[in-house]
Design an enzyme around this catalytic site. Structure first.
Site, mmCIF file in Angstrom:
data_model
loop_
_atom_site.group_PDB
_atom_site.id
_atom_site.type_symbol
_atom_site.label_atom_id
_atom_site.label_comp_id
_atom_site.label_asym_id
_atom_site.label_seq_id
_atom_site.Cartn_x
_atom_site.Cartn_y
_atom_site.Cartn_z
ATOM 1 N N GLY A 15 -5.155 8.230 3.713
ATOM 2 C CA GLY A 15 -4.192 7.333 4.368
ATOM 3 C C GLY A 15 -2.929 7.203 3.538
ATOM 4 O O GLY A 15 -2.993 7.053 2.323
ATOM 5 N N ASN A 107 -10.347 7.163 -2.758
ATOM 6 C CA ASN A 107 -11.647 7.693 -3.194
ATOM 7 C C ASN A 107 -11.971 9.058 -2.589
ATOM 8 O O ASN A 107 -12.562 9.911 -3.252
ATOM 9 C CB ASN A 107 -12.753 6.687 -2.844
ATOM 10 C CG ASN A 107 -12.843 5.593 -3.894
ATOM 11 O OD1 ASN A 107 -12.807 5.883 -5.088
ATOM 12 N ND2 ASN A 107 -12.931 4.351 -3.465
ATOM 13 N N GLY A 108 -11.605 9.267 -1.327
ATOM 14 C CA GLY A 108 -11.860 10.560 -0.668
ATOM 15 C C GLY A 108 -11.102 11.674 -1.374
ATOM 16 O O GLY A 108 -11.612 12.785 -1.562
ATOM 17 N N ILE A 131 -3.641 1.491 0.420
ATOM 18 C CA ILE A 131 -3.367 0.057 0.613
ATOM 19 C C ILE A 131 -4.609 -0.783 0.340
ATOM 20 O O ILE A 131 -4.522 -1.979 0.151
ATOM 21 C CB ILE A 131 -2.827 -0.254 2.030
ATOM 22 C CG1 ILE A 131 -3.843 0.130 3.108
ATOM 23 C CG2 ILE A 131 -1.478 0.403 2.259
ATOM 24 C CD1 ILE A 131 -3.505 -0.437 4.491
ATOM 25 N N ASP A 132 -5.796 -0.153 0.315
ATOM 26 C CA ASP A 132 -7.051 -0.924 0.258
ATOM 27 C C ASP A 132 -7.338 -1.564 -1.107
ATOM 28 O O ASP A 132 -8.157 -2.469 -1.200
ATOM 29 C CB ASP A 132 -8.244 -0.018 0.630
ATOM 30 C CG ASP A 132 -8.118 0.542 2.026
ATOM 31 O OD1 ASP A 132 -7.362 -0.030 2.833
ATOM 32 O OD2 ASP A 132 -8.780 1.556 2.321
ATOM 33 N N ARG A 159 1.682 -18.053 12.605
ATOM 34 C CA ARG A 159 1.542 -19.493 12.295
ATOM 35 C C ARG A 159 2.462 -20.335 13.206
ATOM 36 O O ARG A 159 2.063 -21.373 13.717
ATOM 37 C CB ARG A 159 1.892 -19.747 10.832
ATOM 38 C CG ARG A 159 1.964 -21.208 10.438
ATOM 39 C CD ARG A 159 2.398 -21.331 8.984
ATOM 40 N NE ARG A 159 1.304 -21.068 8.084
ATOM 41 C CZ ARG A 159 0.422 -21.988 7.658
ATOM 42 N NH1 ARG A 159 0.521 -23.233 8.072
ATOM 43 N NH2 ARG A 159 -0.537 -21.668 6.832
ATOM 44 N N MET A 174 -6.604 -4.619 7.647
ATOM 45 C CA MET A 174 -7.302 -3.390 7.220
ATOM 46 C C MET A 174 -8.012 -3.582 5.882
ATOM 47 O O MET A 174 -8.095 -4.684 5.358
ATOM 48 C CB MET A 174 -6.304 -2.248 7.128
ATOM 49 C CG MET A 174 -5.978 -1.607 8.444
ATOM 50 S SD MET A 174 -4.955 -0.149 8.149
ATOM 51 C CE MET A 174 -4.987 0.582 9.769
ATOM 52 N N ARG A 259 0.464 -0.337 6.932
ATOM 53 C CA ARG A 259 0.579 0.879 6.129
ATOM 54 C C ARG A 259 2.030 1.345 5.981
ATOM 55 O O ARG A 259 2.321 2.189 5.129
ATOM 56 C CB ARG A 259 -0.246 2.004 6.773
ATOM 57 C CG ARG A 259 -1.717 1.881 6.601
ATOM 58 C CD ARG A 259 -2.316 3.087 5.911
ATOM 59 N NE ARG A 259 -2.161 4.311 6.645
ATOM 60 C CZ ARG A 259 -3.124 4.913 7.346
ATOM 61 N NH1 ARG A 259 -4.317 4.362 7.437
ATOM 62 N NH2 ARG A 259 -2.913 6.059 7.947
HETATM 63 O O1 F6P Z 1 -7.669 3.633 3.613
HETATM 64 C C1 F6P Z 1 -6.519 3.130 4.214
HETATM 65 C C2 F6P Z 1 -6.797 2.680 5.625
HETATM 66 O O2 F6P Z 1 -5.601 2.182 6.173
HETATM 67 C C3 F6P Z 1 -7.945 1.684 5.787
HETATM 68 O O3 F6P Z 1 -7.549 0.363 5.482
HETATM 69 C C4 F6P Z 1 -8.315 1.892 7.226
HETATM 70 O O4 F6P Z 1 -9.668 1.524 7.458
HETATM 71 C C5 F6P Z 1 -8.118 3.371 7.404
HETATM 72 O O5 F6P Z 1 -7.222 3.796 6.395
HETATM 73 C C6 F6P Z 1 -7.596 3.786 8.746
HETATM 74 O O6 F6P Z 1 -7.508 5.177 8.752
HETATM 75 P P1 F6P Z 1 -6.791 6.013 9.895
HETATM 76 O O7 F6P Z 1 -5.318 5.741 9.811
HETATM 77 O O8 F6P Z 1 -7.122 7.424 9.587
HETATM 78 O O9 F6P Z 1 -7.363 5.527 11.186
#
Ligand code: F6P
Length: 326
Positions: A15, A107-108, A131-132, A159, A174, A259
């Protein structure tokens, strides 16, 4: 310093995250300073397989420090999981005489680098870009700060309308299996409750908390839901409340908004430091390590350890968020 590294490749994978461009810029400019040639691989491991690679010099990374997304593009590659795919990727690196790689991702991305280097003798270092914020070996990952600021800005707007109508809102953020985005966003917006993957929230306990806040005349409530929490997504939780307690609510899924956008100053500085450190680490002979910054200090963590160790959420922050929402 090692004399054997003359050409390095840099790529972004998984991502995208705001600040990835700033990291690429830092890699290219630091490498240039040390007289290395730099190649950019487009579309991550997929592009490595397909030969999407191009020489980059300082001017190629001008005017990108502020840009969101990744100019090198990114992908989640299925082919790289297969030995044949990795062999094609290796051929690309050899065809361009690449001596070492800088992989920017989560991590991937690190898992891909680890598996690749088990077969092929090319040094890799990793820069945590996601971003995680779920990568072990660094306090913060590139993109996290920008993402929580984006989410906070969005929830501040919700809000206004929640307050105007005295409504209950569920706002899903996310984070995949990690609660960093939800916890920090929840604290930053004064959320009434935060559903996290790391805590096992009983829905009936949540309902009691909600009723308690209604009794003390709280007219509206904003609940932050991490996408990876065990009770399902924000829609599921809202549906449960309506079905079992006749409590109506609204749901907002912030989604990929989190993102995008120009990286925060924090992410730009973090990305610059990590990009600079990545090149220095390669020149110092480090390989198969993830870069990070912990308590202000540079840190190197072997890929194996970074991948296999769970980064724990700060339990005291969770407790604090509960106390402050009472
Ligand atoms: O790892 C970043 C992230 O934005 C996660 O927060 C989310 O679960 C995932 O990627 C979404 O991935 P994609 O954009 O491939 O659907």
């Amino acid at each position: 310093m090692s004399k054997s590294i003359k050409r390095i490749a840099v790529f972004t994978s998984g991502g995208d995250a705001p600040g990835m461009n700033a990291a690429v810029r830092a890699v290219v400019r630091t490498a240039g300073y040390y007289d290395l040639h730099v190649y950019g691989i487009y579309e991550g491991y997929e592009g490595m397989i397909q030969g999407k690679i191009k020489r980059l010099d300082n001017s190629d990374v001008a005017n990108i420090i502020h840009a969101g997304g990744t100019r090198l593009k990114t992908a989640r590659s299925e082919e790289f999981r297969k030995p044949e795919g990795r062999e094609m990727a290796y051929d690309t690196l050899m065809a361009h005489e690449i001596d070492a790689c800088v992989a920017i991702g989560g991590n991937g991305t690190y898992t891909g680098a680890k598996i690749f280097t088990e077969t092929y003798d090319i040094p890799f270092v990793g820069i945590p870009g996601t971003i995680d914020n779920d990568i072990y070996g660094t306090d913060y990952t590139i993109g996290f700060d920008t993402a929580i600021n984006t989410a906070v800005e969005a929830i501040d707007k919700i809000r206004d309308t929640a307050d105007s109508h005295n409504r209950l809102f569920f706002i899903e953020v996310m984070g995949r299996h990690a609660g960093y985005i939800a916890l920090h966003t929840g604290i930053g917006t004064g959320a009434g409750f935060i559903f996290l993957p790391e805590t096992d929230t009983d829905l009936e306990y949540f309902v009691k908390q909600l009723q308690r806040s209604t009794r003390r005349k709280k007219l509206f409530n904003m609940v932050v839901v991490a996408e990876g929490n065990k009770n399902g997504n924000a829609m599921d939780i809202a549906a449960y409340l309506e079905k079992n307690h006749n409590i109506l609510s609204k749901v907002t899924i912030i989604g990929h908004l989190q993102r995008g956008g120009s990286p925060s100053a924090f992410d730009r500085v973090l990305a610059s430091r990590l990009g600079y450190n990545a090149v220095k680490a390669l020149l110092e002979g480090h390989t198969n390590v993830a870069l990070g910054i912990e308590n202000g200090k540079n840190k190197l963590t072997p890929f194996e350890e970074a991948i296999s160790t769970q980064k724990e959420l700060n339990q005291d922050l969770i407790k604090m968020s509960e106390i402050l929402s009472l």
